[in-house]
Enzyme design. Structure first.
Site, PDB file in Angstrom:
ATOM      1  N   PHE A  17       0.824  -1.214   0.000  1.00 48.08           N
ATOM      2  CA  PHE A  17       0.000   0.000   0.000  1.00 48.08           C
ATOM      3  C   PHE A  17       0.857   1.262   0.000  1.00 48.08           C
ATOM      4  O   PHE A  17       0.588   2.209  -0.729  1.00 48.08           O
ATOM      5  CB  PHE A  17      -0.927   0.008   1.219  1.00 48.08           C
ATOM      6  CG  PHE A  17      -2.113  -0.896   1.055  1.00 48.08           C
ATOM      7  CD1 PHE A  17      -3.200  -0.506   0.286  1.00 48.08           C
ATOM      8  CD2 PHE A  17      -2.141  -2.143   1.658  1.00 48.08           C
ATOM      9  CE1 PHE A  17      -4.301  -1.346   0.123  1.00 48.08           C
ATOM     10  CE2 PHE A  17      -3.230  -2.981   1.500  1.00 48.08           C
ATOM     11  CZ  PHE A  17      -4.311  -2.585   0.732  1.00 48.08           C
ATOM     12  N   GLU A 177     -12.178 -12.982  10.510  1.00 51.16           N
ATOM     13  CA  GLU A 177     -12.640 -13.198   9.130  1.00 51.16           C
ATOM     14  C   GLU A 177     -12.358 -14.622   8.665  1.00 51.16           C
ATOM     15  O   GLU A 177     -13.202 -15.264   8.043  1.00 51.16           O
ATOM     16  CB  GLU A 177     -11.958 -12.172   8.211  1.00 51.16           C
ATOM     17  CG  GLU A 177     -12.484 -10.774   8.484  1.00 51.16           C
ATOM     18  CD  GLU A 177     -11.788  -9.658   7.716  1.00 51.16           C
ATOM     19  OE1 GLU A 177     -12.433  -8.624   7.493  1.00 51.16           O
ATOM     20  OE2 GLU A 177     -10.614  -9.806   7.360  1.00 51.16           O
TER      21      GLU A 177
END
Ligand SMILES: Cc1cc2nc3c(=O)[nH]c(=O)nc-3n(C[C@H](O)[C@H](O)[C@H](O)COP(=O)(O)OP(=O)(O)OC[C@H]3O[C@@H](n4cnc5c(N)ncnc54)[C@H](O)[C@@H]3O)c2cc1C
Length: 468
Positions: A17, A177
């Site tokens: 990123f 998750e």
């Protein structure tokens, strides 16, 4: 080989990123940019768990960096493991196979991120892979689906139970998750496809040494996520410290000091992070910058290291108070650093009088299962945060992830894939291979030193020797 740059030369380490954002922010600047990374791709780590559980392909979350930057003519992308940074000589040394490259820089942006931390117990990694790379996610997919396959054929009852027990260590967003998705995979996708076992009878255990699920998101949202996971059949074990991991399972120490075993074939480690060793390398050469316990560089308020006003450390490798190790921290840090570089080119930068970096908290979220997520969003001009869960949070999660995925094609295919997966039972990426499951241990055996490219080098040599 030495590259000589004529214009101001910015070297960026990392294609995550921070690194990709930095390169793109310099698109219209009068600079040459060299982006060096040990991976050929820009990896969207937040969706790794979907690769691990057969929803998305690795290509959808990891476009090739040089293709992403193909049209940005001032950028050169170089594959290589950065092994040396010389702050005095202003060079970065990277290596690919046996080729060493020394790249000089005028400005340096280090966005080398972090790796999994086993808190000093690195041998756990053999049995419990982490969730940081594409290799990790594919290995986990192999291990998760492979466990169901093995359970179908074993005849011993206890061994079948062991194969059908999945333990996720670390109840942060990744653990939540992943545990939710393993449960859904068994319940919705695999149900009815086996003849000896019932996949939906598998045990999915999410455990953490902390007393809460999703600690950074606060008690209320943590409890919400916990209840939703329990509804899916996930067992939550808190205050449970892992003291050993081996082939047969894990040993856990509870709050009262007692130890117990969980026999399980598939273990996943999502419990801690350790910054890239490049942080220490830089700090040691600076005029006194330190690293913290996780190896992150304690940067100056302008994200530089002491004594080097054009050496920036951004993203997961920087330690800045109140900035979490999240994508937004890396993106905003990269934007800040490149703004300074652009100002310096215009003669408008005075290193002694820079505005400090400020972080804009845009909130955080975690999905629990399909149509279900928890989210926390700061309320403007208030110290409070809006907390909510359920389908609305899930929809916000879906839109945000689509926005931040790189590439229109990837966004489109991901949207279609989600449509198929979440409305139906099917998952399109269920293929597994032996390489997925066993290649890591084989590569480790080949590796003479750290870093994935070292193993490639060793494999290349074996191939060469074979033909001699
Ligand atoms: C499973 C998972 C889920 C996540 N979920 C979320 C989420 O939902 N929301 C969120 O905001 N954040 C999330 N994060 C965190 C987020 O992904 C990171 O904060 C972000 O990736 C940090 O960006 P970075 O550029 O600092 O490092 P990274 O994105 O990790 O990039 C590091 C880059 O450096 C390269 N590199 C490292 N060492 C070297 C070397 N020696 N030589 C050459 N290249 C090197 C790597 O190949 C890589 O390209 C998640 C992270 C993980 C692992």
């Amino acid at each position: 080989m030495t590259t000589v740059a004529e214009r101001h030369h910015v070297v960026i380490i990392g294609s995550g990123f921070g690194g990709l954002k930095a390169a793109r922010s310099l698109k219209h600047a009068d600079v040459d940019v060299t982006l060096i990374s040990r991976t050929t791709t820009h990896l969207f780590q937040p969706l790794l768990y979907q690769v691990a559980t057969g929803i998305l392909s690795e290509g959808e979350i990891a476009p090739t960096t040089r293709l992403v930057l193909r049209d940005q003519k001032n950028v050169r992308v170089r594959l290589g493991e950065v092994e040396g940074i010389d702050l005095q000589a202003k060079t970065v040394t990277s290596k690919l196979m046996s080729q060493e490259t020394v790249t000089p820089y005028d400005s340096l942006i280090v966005a080398a991120g972090a790796q999994q931390s086993y808190f000093g117990n690195d041998h756990f990694a053999t049995f419990a892979p982490g969730m940081k790379t594409i290799d990790d996610a594919l290995e986990l997919r192999g291990r998760i689906l492979g466990a169901f396959e093995a359970a179908e054929v074993v005849t011993d009852h206890a061994e079948r139970e062991r194969r059908l027990t999945f333990v996720v260590v670390g109840a942060g967003p990744t653990g939540v998750e992943l545990a939710g998705q393993i449960a859904e995979l068994a319940e919705r996708t695999l149900a009815g496809a086996f003849r000896t076992i019932r996949p939906e009878d598998c045990r999915v255990i999410l455990l953490d040494a902390a007393p809460a699920v999703l600690p950074p998101m606060g008690r209320k949202l943590g409890l919400k996520a916990q209840k939703r996971l329990e509804r899916l059949g996930v067992e939550i074990q808190l205050n449970a410290m892992v003291t050993n991991v081996d082939y047969m399972g894990i040993t856990v120490k509870d709050k009262d000091g007692s130890e117990r075993r969980i026999d399980c074939a598939c273990k996943v480690w999502s419990a801690g992070v350790q910054a890239s060793p490049l942080g220490k390398l830089i700090a040691e050469q600076s005029d006194g910058s330190q690293i913290d316990r996780a190896g992150r560089v304690v940067v100056e308020p302008d994200l530089t290291v002491k004594g080097h006003p054009y050496v920036f450390v951004v993203g997961d490798l920087m330690a800045v108070p109140d900035v979490p190790g999240m994508a937004q921290g890396a993106i905003q840090g990269a934007t800040y650093a490149t703004d300074i570089i652009k100002r310096s080119l215009a003669g408008q930068d005075d290193p002694a009088n820079r505005e400090p970096f400020t972080y804009w908290d845009k909130g955080s979220m975690a999905t629990v299962s399909r149509f279900d997520a928890v989210a926390q969003v700061p309320i403007p001009k208030s110290s409070k945060k809006l907390e909510f869960g359920g389908p609305l949070a899930w929809l916000a999660w879906l839109v945000l992830h689509l926005v931040y995925l790189v590439g229109y094609k990837n966004r489109f295919t991901t949207l279609v894939t989600w449509f198929i997966t979440f409305l139906g039972r099917g998952r399109g990426q269920m293929a597994i291979t032996s390489q997925m499951i066993y290649a890591r241990t084989a590569m480790q055996a080949l590796q003479s030193r750290q870093g994935p490219l070292a193993a490639v080098e060793a494999a290349d040599k074996i191939e060469k020797d074979e033909s001699a």
